[in-house]
Design a protein around this motif. Structure first.
Motif, mmCIF file in Angstrom:
data_model
loop_
_atom_site.group_PDB
_atom_site.id
_atom_site.type_symbol
_atom_site.label_atom_id
_atom_site.label_comp_id
_atom_site.label_asym_id
_atom_site.label_seq_id
_atom_site.Cartn_x
_atom_site.Cartn_y
_atom_site.Cartn_z
ATOM 1 N N HIS A 1 0.839 -1.202 0.000
ATOM 2 C CA HIS A 1 0.000 0.000 0.000
ATOM 3 C C HIS A 1 0.870 1.246 0.000
ATOM 4 O O HIS A 1 2.079 1.166 0.157
ATOM 5 C CB HIS A 1 -0.913 0.021 1.246
ATOM 6 C CG HIS A 1 -0.170 0.199 2.521
ATOM 7 N ND1 HIS A 1 0.465 -0.843 3.163
ATOM 8 C CD2 HIS A 1 0.048 1.299 3.292
ATOM 9 C CE1 HIS A 1 1.038 -0.398 4.259
ATOM 10 N NE2 HIS A 1 0.819 0.906 4.364
ATOM 11 N N ASP B 1 0.671 5.354 1.753
ATOM 12 C CA ASP B 1 -0.026 6.177 2.737
ATOM 13 C C ASP B 1 -0.030 7.635 2.309
ATOM 14 O O ASP B 1 0.807 8.063 1.520
ATOM 15 C CB ASP B 1 0.663 6.077 4.104
ATOM 16 C CG ASP B 1 0.548 4.693 4.706
ATOM 17 O OD1 ASP B 1 -0.585 4.214 4.852
ATOM 18 O OD2 ASP B 1 1.591 4.092 5.021
ATOM 19 N N ARG C 1 4.692 2.860 -7.557
ATOM 20 C CA ARG C 1 3.226 2.754 -7.587
ATOM 21 C C ARG C 1 2.767 2.332 -8.972
ATOM 22 O O ARG C 1 3.295 2.800 -9.975
ATOM 23 C CB ARG C 1 2.584 4.100 -7.232
ATOM 24 C CG ARG C 1 2.584 4.402 -5.772
ATOM 25 C CD ARG C 1 1.665 5.565 -5.441
ATOM 26 N NE ARG C 1 1.841 6.713 -6.275
ATOM 27 C CZ ARG C 1 2.559 7.784 -5.945
ATOM 28 N NH1 ARG C 1 3.173 7.837 -4.795
ATOM 29 N NH2 ARG C 1 2.641 8.795 -6.759
ATOM 30 N N PRO D 1 -1.356 10.242 -3.620
ATOM 31 C CA PRO D 1 -2.250 9.749 -2.586
ATOM 32 C C PRO D 1 -3.217 10.834 -2.126
ATOM 33 O O PRO D 1 -2.846 11.989 -1.976
ATOM 34 C CB PRO D 1 -1.308 9.336 -1.458
ATOM 35 C CG PRO D 1 0.000 9.947 -1.775
ATOM 36 C CD PRO D 1 0.025 10.242 -3.229
ATOM 37 N N THR E 1 -5.480 5.282 2.424
ATOM 38 C CA THR E 1 -4.447 4.268 2.287
ATOM 39 C C THR E 1 -4.903 3.353 1.174
ATOM 40 O O THR E 1 -5.963 2.746 1.262
ATOM 41 C CB THR E 1 -4.260 3.467 3.591
ATOM 42 O OG1 THR E 1 -3.825 4.354 4.618
ATOM 43 C CG2 THR E 1 -3.235 2.371 3.408
ATOM 44 N N THR E 2 -4.133 3.297 0.105
ATOM 45 C CA THR E 2 -4.499 2.513 -1.066
ATOM 46 C C THR E 2 -3.707 1.222 -1.064
ATOM 47 O O THR E 2 -2.485 1.237 -0.981
ATOM 48 C CB THR E 2 -4.208 3.302 -2.355
ATOM 49 O OG1 THR E 2 -4.940 4.525 -2.302
ATOM 50 C CG2 THR E 2 -4.619 2.517 -3.575
ATOM 51 N N GLU E 3 -4.416 0.100 -1.151
ATOM 52 C CA GLU E 3 -3.777 -1.211 -1.188
ATOM 53 C C GLU E 3 -3.691 -1.702 -2.622
ATOM 54 O O GLU E 3 -4.532 -1.369 -3.453
ATOM 55 C CB GLU E 3 -4.566 -2.205 -0.337
ATOM 56 C CG GLU E 3 -4.560 -1.831 1.131
ATOM 57 C CD GLU E 3 -5.360 -2.790 1.978
ATOM 58 O OE1 GLU E 3 -5.957 -3.754 1.433
ATOM 59 O OE2 GLU E 3 -5.395 -2.581 3.200
ATOM 60 N N PHE E 4 -2.656 -2.508 -2.893
ATOM 61 C CA PHE E 4 -2.432 -3.045 -4.222
ATOM 62 C C PHE E 4 -2.297 -4.564 -4.151
ATOM 63 O O PHE E 4 -1.743 -5.097 -3.191
ATOM 64 C CB PHE E 4 -1.143 -2.481 -4.835
ATOM 65 C CG PHE E 4 -1.167 -1.000 -5.018
ATOM 66 C CD1 PHE E 4 -1.883 -0.426 -6.053
ATOM 67 C CD2 PHE E 4 -0.494 -0.172 -4.142
ATOM 68 C CE1 PHE E 4 -1.915 0.947 -6.220
ATOM 69 C CE2 PHE E 4 -0.514 1.201 -4.303
ATOM 70 C CZ PHE E 4 -1.225 1.759 -5.338
#
Length: 92
Positions: free
Chosen positions: A29, A31, A51, A58, A63-66
């Motif tokens: 992820h 932040d 990314r 962001p 909080t982006t999860e991959f």
């Protein structure tokens, strides 16, 4: 207070425990905050990636999860040991 004055915005502190034996604390992820990691005990392996969407910054409070298969090869692999500090700028 010093970090808050330096960066010009609110700061906070969090503690995390990752069990031994190859456990992973969080999925990959990024932040929306500056992160300082201080390793207190044991060792922790970190893998840093570009990314999947370089143009995306962001968002606030996100909080982006991959998925691991969306990441490709790590750009850096690190192992933190007691006393080591890792700085991750916002969005890394």
């Amino acid at each position: 207070a010093l970090l808050q004055e330096h960066f010009g915005f609110a700061t906070g502190c969090a503690a995390y425990l990752t069990p031994a034996g190859g456990s992973q604390g969080f999925p990959p992820h990024f932040d929306d905050v500056e992160v300082f990691v201080l390793q207190l005990e044991g060792a922790k392996r970190w893998r840093l990636y570009t990314r999947p969407n370089d143009a995306a910054a962001p968002g606030a409070c996100v909080t982006t999860e991959f998925a691991p298969d969306a990441l490709g090869e790590p750009t850096a692999e690190l192992e933190l040991r007691p006393g080591d500090v890792l700085y991750l700028p916002r969005g890394v």
